[in-house]
Write an enzyme that holds these catalytic residues in place. Structure first.
Site, PDB file in Angstrom:
ATOM      1  NE  ARG A 144      -4.044  -1.981   2.266  1.00  0.00           N
ATOM      2  CZ  ARG A 144      -4.122  -3.291   2.068  1.00  0.00           C
ATOM      3  NH1 ARG A 144      -3.000  -4.010   1.967  1.00  0.00           N
ATOM      4  NH2 ARG A 144      -5.295  -3.892   1.962  1.00  0.00           N
TER       5      ARG A 144
ATOM      6  N   GLY B  87      -1.829 -10.983  -5.073  1.00  0.00           N
ATOM      7  CA  GLY B  87      -3.143 -10.394  -5.253  1.00  0.00           C
ATOM      8  C   GLY B  87      -3.118  -8.884  -5.175  1.00  0.00           C
TER       9      GLY B  87
ATOM     10  NE  ARG C 134      -5.603 -15.075  -5.443  1.00  0.00           N
ATOM     11  CZ  ARG C 134      -4.868 -14.467  -4.503  1.00  0.00           C
ATOM     12  NH1 ARG C 134      -3.557 -14.402  -4.638  1.00  0.00           N
ATOM     13  NH2 ARG C 134      -5.435 -13.923  -3.448  1.00  0.00           N
TER      14      ARG C 134
ATOM     15  CB  SER D 139     -11.221  -6.736   2.001  1.00  0.00           C
ATOM     16  OG  SER D 139      -9.865  -7.164   2.112  1.00  0.00           O
TER      17      SER D 139
ATOM     18  CD  GLU E  47      -3.884 -11.754   6.687  1.00  0.00           C
ATOM     19  OE1 GLU E  47      -2.864 -11.296   7.220  1.00  0.00           O
ATOM     20  OE2 GLU E  47      -4.562 -11.133   5.855  1.00  0.00           O
TER      21      GLU E  47
ATOM     22  CG  HIS F 195      -7.075 -16.281   0.116  1.00  0.00           C
ATOM     23  ND1 HIS F 195      -6.751 -16.065   1.433  1.00  0.00           N
ATOM     24  CD2 HIS F 195      -8.053 -15.389  -0.174  1.00  0.00           C
ATOM     25  CE1 HIS F 195      -7.502 -15.089   1.918  1.00  0.00           C
ATOM     26  NE2 HIS F 195      -8.309 -14.672   0.958  1.00  0.00           N
TER      27      HIS F 195
ATOM     28  NE  ARG G  62      -4.060 -19.293   1.740  1.00  0.00           N
ATOM     29  CZ  ARG G  62      -3.634 -18.065   1.996  1.00  0.00           C
ATOM     30  NH1 ARG G  62      -4.389 -17.234   2.717  1.00  0.00           N
ATOM     31  NH2 ARG G  62      -2.458 -17.657   1.550  1.00  0.00           N
TER      32      ARG G  62
END
Length: 427
Positions: free
Chosen positions: A34, A97, A125, A172, A317, A344, A348
């Site tokens: 970010r 991602g 994905r 998200s 996660e 993911h 998973r």
């Protein structure tokens, strides 16, 4: 690690005695990527201090450089110098991602054509919601109607922006991707979610916090709506916190061995979802203390863990590490709220159910979680599916069970370079 590392089986070290250790972890990948992206569209140079040097962050740095910014990754502190995005470019998303979802919105600010592709698994994905949203906001996207990699963003030098409605129930990151670029859109961006609850809300809170640090005006006063006002992105030098999700295997090592592990520099206040480990590990029966030295976890005597009943929707996660602890617990456990982690790095839930069962676990895969009951575990090969969190789960099981062989442990380089050597040094 050899060039054929993906087929190698790494003997996970077994904890024969309670492990006593103090560790310093690399910086947060989520915060670093970010920070790097905002620095690339800021009004001046920025420094990202104690940046994590991993595959995901280097892919982000490379993507931003290909667009036109200059990212100097030569030391622990990375300097980012913004520049106009004018050239055609190709972006390798790898398995990141954050690169696949965060970079296309700022690619819309380019006056060139930017192509995106990644590792084979990345083509499955979810990214379609972001691409459709960008088209609504005035960005030309060529994806052949697939809503997946590979695709191209054909920039015109600016993005009109405005209001867009998306379904972010799969990730998200769909929301964060639009918010991070929104201040540079002509009308800003007003993102409204319509669908099942958004998973991993702490990651959106992280995005909002980082944007505000850069002087960006964000209105998140209404549920399921986030509005970013148009305006400059202020250059900011940022110190990256330790990656708290990467702390999971190390703190789990204290839990399964009955030892004590301290993670240095644990922040008193943070938006990282990994901070929830403090509460989660107490539920397993661990003692947890946060002080000036960091976060210290002491496992129960003999590593005898209690079963847990957890909704992990906001901290998906962490599911692989927590599932590993549940498989070693003395009581039944129920993990739920994480249907989204099927999208993911791998599915998973299916991967965890398959690998745990192969080592003797009594596990039932549910649509949105796992049920586990106590069962004796045994050694064997633990497959990782090119997923760093799956590798972490295998190492946790291996610390308590003889003969666990982790396939492709090198996949941990996604967020923790040289993990295997570091981990082995704790025993």
């Amino acid at each position: 690690m050899s060039t054929d590392a993906a087929t190698e089986h790494w003997p996970a070290p077994r904890a024969r005695v309670p492990v006593e250790a103090t560790v310093s972890l690399p910086g947060s990948k989520s915060l670093a990527n970010r920070a790097l992206l905002l620095a690339a569209i800021a009004d001046g140079p920025s420094v990202v201090r104690r940046a994590l040097r991993s595959r995901d962050t280097l892919l982000m740095a490379s993507a931003l450089t290909s667009l036109g910014s200059h990212v100097d990754t030569g030391g622990d502190d990375w300097t980012v110098t913004p520049a106009p995005f004018t050239a055609d470019a190709d972006v390798d998303c790898g398995l990141a991602g954050t690169v696949m979802r965060f970079v296309p919105p700022i690619a819309g600010l380019s006056s060139g054509t930017v192509g995106f592709d990644g590792d084979p698994h990345m083509r499955s994905r979810p990214i379609g919601e972001v691409l459709t949203a960008l088209q609504t906001l005035g960005v030309q996207v060529d994806d052949g109607g697939r809503g997946a990699l590979p695709f191209a963003v054909r920039g015109t030098g600016s993005v009109p922006g405005g209001t867009v409605v998306i379904d972010a129930s799969a990730s998200s990151q769909f929301v964060s991707a639009l918010l991070l670029a929104g201040a540079r859109f002509e009308r800003g961006v007003d993102v409204r979610h319509d669908g099942k609850p958004v998973p991993s809300l702490p990651h959106i809170e992280m995005t909002v916090s980082v944007l505000r640090d850069h002087g960006v005006e964000v209105d998140d006063s209404e549920a399921n709506r986030w509005a970013v006002a148009p305006g400059p992105v202020r250059a900011v030098d940022r110190l990256i916190e330790p990656d708290l999700s990467n702390a999971a295997p190390f703190l789990a090592l204290a839990a399964v061995s009955g030892g004590t592990v301290t993670v240095r520099d644990w922040p008193r206040r943070t938006t990282q979802p990994g901070d929830e480990l403090r509460d989660i590990l107490q539920r397993f029966g661990c003692e947890v203390a946060l002080d000036d030295d960091g976060l210290t976890v002491t496992g129960p005597d003999g590593g005898r863990l209690q079963g847990v009943d957890l909704d992990l929707h906001d901290v998906g996660e962490l599911t692989p590490a927590i599932a590993a602890l549940c498989a070693l617990a003395e009581g039944p456990s129920h993990l739920r709220g994480v249907a989204h982690i099927r999208g993911h790095e791998t599915d998973r839930l299916a991967a965890l159910a398959t690998e745990l069962a192969a080592l003797g676990a009594d596990v039932v895969e549910r649509p949105d979680g796992l049920d586990l009951r106590p069962a004796p575990l045994h050694g064997g090969v633990w497959r990782t599916y090119a997923d760093h969190r799956m590798a972490h789960a295998g190492t946790i099981i291996g610390a308590a069970v003889d003969g666990v062989l982790v396939e492709d442990v090198a996949t941990t380089a996604k967020t923790f370079p040289d993990f295997a050597r570091f981990w082995s040094g704790l025993f």
